[in-house]
Design a protein around this motif. Structure first.
Motif, mmCIF file in Angstrom:
data_model
loop_
_atom_site.group_PDB
_atom_site.id
_atom_site.type_symbol
_atom_site.label_atom_id
_atom_site.label_comp_id
_atom_site.label_asym_id
_atom_site.label_seq_id
_atom_site.Cartn_x
_atom_site.Cartn_y
_atom_site.Cartn_z
ATOM 1 N N TYR A 1 -1.148 9.325 -0.125
ATOM 2 C CA TYR A 1 -2.483 8.983 -0.628
ATOM 3 C C TYR A 1 -3.557 9.379 0.384
ATOM 4 O O TYR A 1 -3.415 9.155 1.584
ATOM 5 C CB TYR A 1 -2.565 7.481 -0.895
ATOM 6 N N PHE B 1 -7.279 -1.263 2.325
ATOM 7 C CA PHE B 1 -6.070 -0.965 1.547
ATOM 8 C C PHE B 1 -5.975 -1.897 0.345
ATOM 9 O O PHE B 1 -5.615 -1.468 -0.759
ATOM 10 C CB PHE B 1 -4.816 -1.111 2.412
ATOM 11 N N GLN C 1 -7.057 0.915 -7.900
ATOM 12 C CA GLN C 1 -6.088 1.791 -8.549
ATOM 13 C C GLN C 1 -5.329 1.082 -9.664
ATOM 14 O O GLN C 1 -5.092 1.657 -10.735
ATOM 15 C CB GLN C 1 -5.099 2.341 -7.517
ATOM 16 N N GLN C 2 -4.925 -0.157 -9.423
ATOM 17 C CA GLN C 2 -4.087 -0.860 -10.392
ATOM 18 C C GLN C 2 -4.860 -1.614 -11.470
ATOM 19 O O GLN C 2 -4.411 -1.712 -12.602
ATOM 20 C CB GLN C 2 -3.166 -1.845 -9.661
ATOM 21 N N ALA D 1 0.830 -1.211 0.000
ATOM 22 C CA ALA D 1 0.000 0.000 0.000
ATOM 23 C C ALA D 1 0.860 1.256 0.000
ATOM 24 O O ALA D 1 0.563 2.232 -0.699
ATOM 25 C CB ALA D 1 -0.933 -0.006 1.212
ATOM 26 N N SER E 1 -14.749 6.231 -1.298
ATOM 27 C CA SER E 1 -13.613 5.492 -1.857
ATOM 28 C C SER E 1 -12.977 4.580 -0.811
ATOM 29 O O SER E 1 -11.880 4.072 -1.007
ATOM 30 C CB SER E 1 -12.565 6.473 -2.388
ATOM 31 N N THR F 1 2.246 1.310 -3.643
ATOM 32 C CA THR F 1 1.243 1.383 -4.711
ATOM 33 C C THR F 1 0.379 2.631 -4.596
ATOM 34 O O THR F 1 0.180 3.366 -5.571
ATOM 35 C CB THR F 1 0.346 0.139 -4.691
ATOM 36 N N LEU F 2 -0.158 2.870 -3.406
ATOM 37 C CA LEU F 2 -1.005 4.045 -3.195
ATOM 38 C C LEU F 2 -0.155 5.284 -2.932
ATOM 39 O O LEU F 2 -0.488 6.385 -3.370
ATOM 40 C CB LEU F 2 -1.957 3.808 -2.020
ATOM 41 N N ALA G 1 -8.486 -0.827 -2.248
ATOM 42 C CA ALA G 1 -8.072 0.434 -2.863
ATOM 43 C C ALA G 1 -6.937 0.199 -3.863
ATOM 44 O O ALA G 1 -6.904 0.817 -4.940
ATOM 45 C CB ALA G 1 -7.641 1.427 -1.791
ATOM 46 N N MET G 2 -6.010 -0.711 -3.527
ATOM 47 C CA MET G 2 -4.933 -1.037 -4.457
ATOM 48 C C MET G 2 -5.477 -1.715 -5.708
ATOM 49 O O MET G 2 -5.046 -1.433 -6.824
ATOM 50 C CB MET G 2 -3.902 -1.940 -3.769
ATOM 51 N N LEU H 1 -2.035 8.606 3.985
ATOM 52 C CA LEU H 1 -1.820 7.220 4.385
ATOM 53 C C LEU H 1 -0.724 7.106 5.434
ATOM 54 O O LEU H 1 -0.842 6.321 6.385
ATOM 55 C CB LEU H 1 -1.456 6.384 3.144
#
Length: 473
Positions: free
Chosen positions: A83, A320, A327-328, A75, A109, A78-79, A323-324, A301
């Motif tokens: 974030y 988390f 996003q990805q 996280a 979100s 990636t975030l 959310a990842m 974050l």
């Protein structure tokens, strides 16, 4: 030339002897305290990454909350440490004479820190537009996340407890522990023989309470139980509460999105924003014609990460992961989040073997990791720019300050051991784990990972083993 060769061999043996001594003594310690078949242990030199000792290091084990080491690291990368989760407020329709002839929309979100203070900000944003009354509905758009809201493997009898909370893109936290998708119920005594009173934080949130408890005389046993009936929004309070005492517990909500919308609506009404009697609370995506009027951002974050790791917050781990995934891969569910975690591991050249992830919290019995892989992760992450955020988030052994010691504040409490173990704890039924960094008797830093299954007194035995190992290093 022959003499030089002999000297080289002798020096090699001399340097190898300490490591062989470590391995021999640690092997005995592990066998005595942790067992053989159901234990996995790996120890590395924190500076070089060299493996000092490994037992069943490549055996795939259930990591419990040690999985958060991976989901958390992924996280942060990636975030990103900066974030922020956004929760947007929209309206449609027209405003006339302080009345909104239309709907109010909340688009989430997954912010695990959303609380009553934020709800009040939503109300103020509407008031700035002159809105004092709403004729339409309060609508929640939680489409950022999909799939099951419950982590895989949560038992029916555990669904009421905070550690098994459901997660959605619209959720709420009742306090600074960020136990998303829960409410806090506090019970207070009244007159002896009468039912006690109670309060709910942030508010009832669409729940109902069945108060079957009784106030008893001071000195009698406190037997209060606060639980949610399975698959319902009914909180049941039972037992006896002595005069002069209180009782408090966290209770999960059955539908995070809907219950959070109820909490928001109650907060808005407390801020003197009225809703028409025909207004409903529903789930629906925000339509194109709706107007964005306010955007609430969480703290970064990096500032919420310590709560996640030190208190081993399960709902944050799953949020988390989702959310990842969003996003990805554009899909905010646990399988997509697990794929991101796998991708992250590959980029760090970690020996994963037969690793498997189905959540971000470690709550599921289906997760699998190896102690060699975990220690490799903890070694590799030391060179990342977010390492200090990661490292400082880990519980510090023996530090009684909850915000520092976290889940290790009551372990390794002797003066000689305090602060020498900085690590992530882990527990699910029949599984105990501890992985992180420790300082040997020599003053050198080591990385370690211990996972055991089906071992009585698991925490005590792990602590005995770690204490003995530190003396041997």
């Amino acid at each position: 030339m022959k003499k030089l060769t002999q000297l080289f061999v002798l020096l090699t043996l001399l340097f190898a002897l300490p490591l062989q001594g470590y391995a021999s003594s640690i092997k005995t310690t592990v066998a005595t305290n942790l067992g053989v078949d159901n234990a996995a242990v790996t120890i590395r030199d924190a500076k070089t990454g060299e493996i000092v000792y490994s037992h069943n290091g490549n055996k795939a084990m259930r990591p419990a909350s040690n999985l958060k080491l991976l989901s958390g690291a992924a996280a942060l990368e990636t975030l990103g440490v900066n974030y922020r989760f956004k929760t947007n407020l929209y309206i449609d329709g027209e405003i006339e004479n302080n009345v909104l002839f239309g709907n109010v929309y909340i688009e989430g979100s997954g912010d695990p820190t959303l609380n009553n203070v934020d709800f009040q900000e939503f109300s103020r944003a509407l008031q700035k537009l002159g809105i004092r009354s709403v004729t339409g509905n309060l609508i929640g758009d939680d489409s950022a996340f999909s799939g099951n809201t419950l982590s895989p493997g949560v038992e029916k009898e555990d669904e009421s407890y905070y550690f098994a909370a459901r997660t959605s893109a619209i959720t709420m936290s009742p306090n600074e522990d960020y136990d998303a998708s829960t409410v806090i119920v506090t019970v207070f005594p009244s007159k002896v023989g009468a039912a006690p009173t109670y309060g709910v934080t942030p508010n009832l949130s669409g729940m109902v309470v069945s108060n079957q408890a009784k106030t008893v005389k001071n000195g009698q046993k406190n037997t209060i139980s606060i639980k949610r009936s399975y698959n319902s929004n009914r909180i049941v309070i039972t037992g006896n509460l002595p005069v002069g005492s209180t009782s408090k517990d966290w209770v999960t909500v059955p539908n995070p999105t809907i219950n959070t919308l109820h909490a928001i609506k109650t907060s808005m009404m407390n801020m003197e924003i009225r809703f028409d009697k025909t207004s409903k609370i529903i789930r629906q995506q925000v339509p194109e014609q709706a107007r964005l009027v306010f955007s609430n951002e969480s703290k970064p974050l990096s500032q919420m990460f310590s709560v996640f790791m030190k208190l081993s917050n399960n709902s944050m781990g799953d949020i988390f992961a989702k959310a990842m995934g969003q996003q990805q891969y554009g899909v905010g569910d646990l399988p997509s989040g697990a794929n991101v975690m796998m991708d992250y591991s590959k980029t760090k050249n970690i020996s994963m073997g037969n690793w498997r992830f189905v959540d971000g919290s470690g709550l599921s019995n289906q997760n699998r990791m190896t102690s060699i892989g975990i220690t490799q992760l903890l070694y590799e992450i030391q060179s990342e720019p977010y390492y200090q955020t990661f490292y400082k988030s880990l519980p510090v052994a023996g530090n009684k300050e909850r915000s520092i010691g976290g889940t290790l504040r009551q372990r390794f409490t002797s003066t000689q051991l305090q602060g020498r173990v900085i690590a992530k704890t882990g527990y699910i039924s029949n599984v105990h784990a501890l992985s992180g960094y420790m300082k040997g008797e020599s003053g050198k830093q080591y990385i370690f990972s211990i996972m055991i299954e089906n071992r009585a007194n698991g925490i005590a035995n792990i602590d005995k083993a770690v204490t003995a190992i530190m003396k041997q290093l």
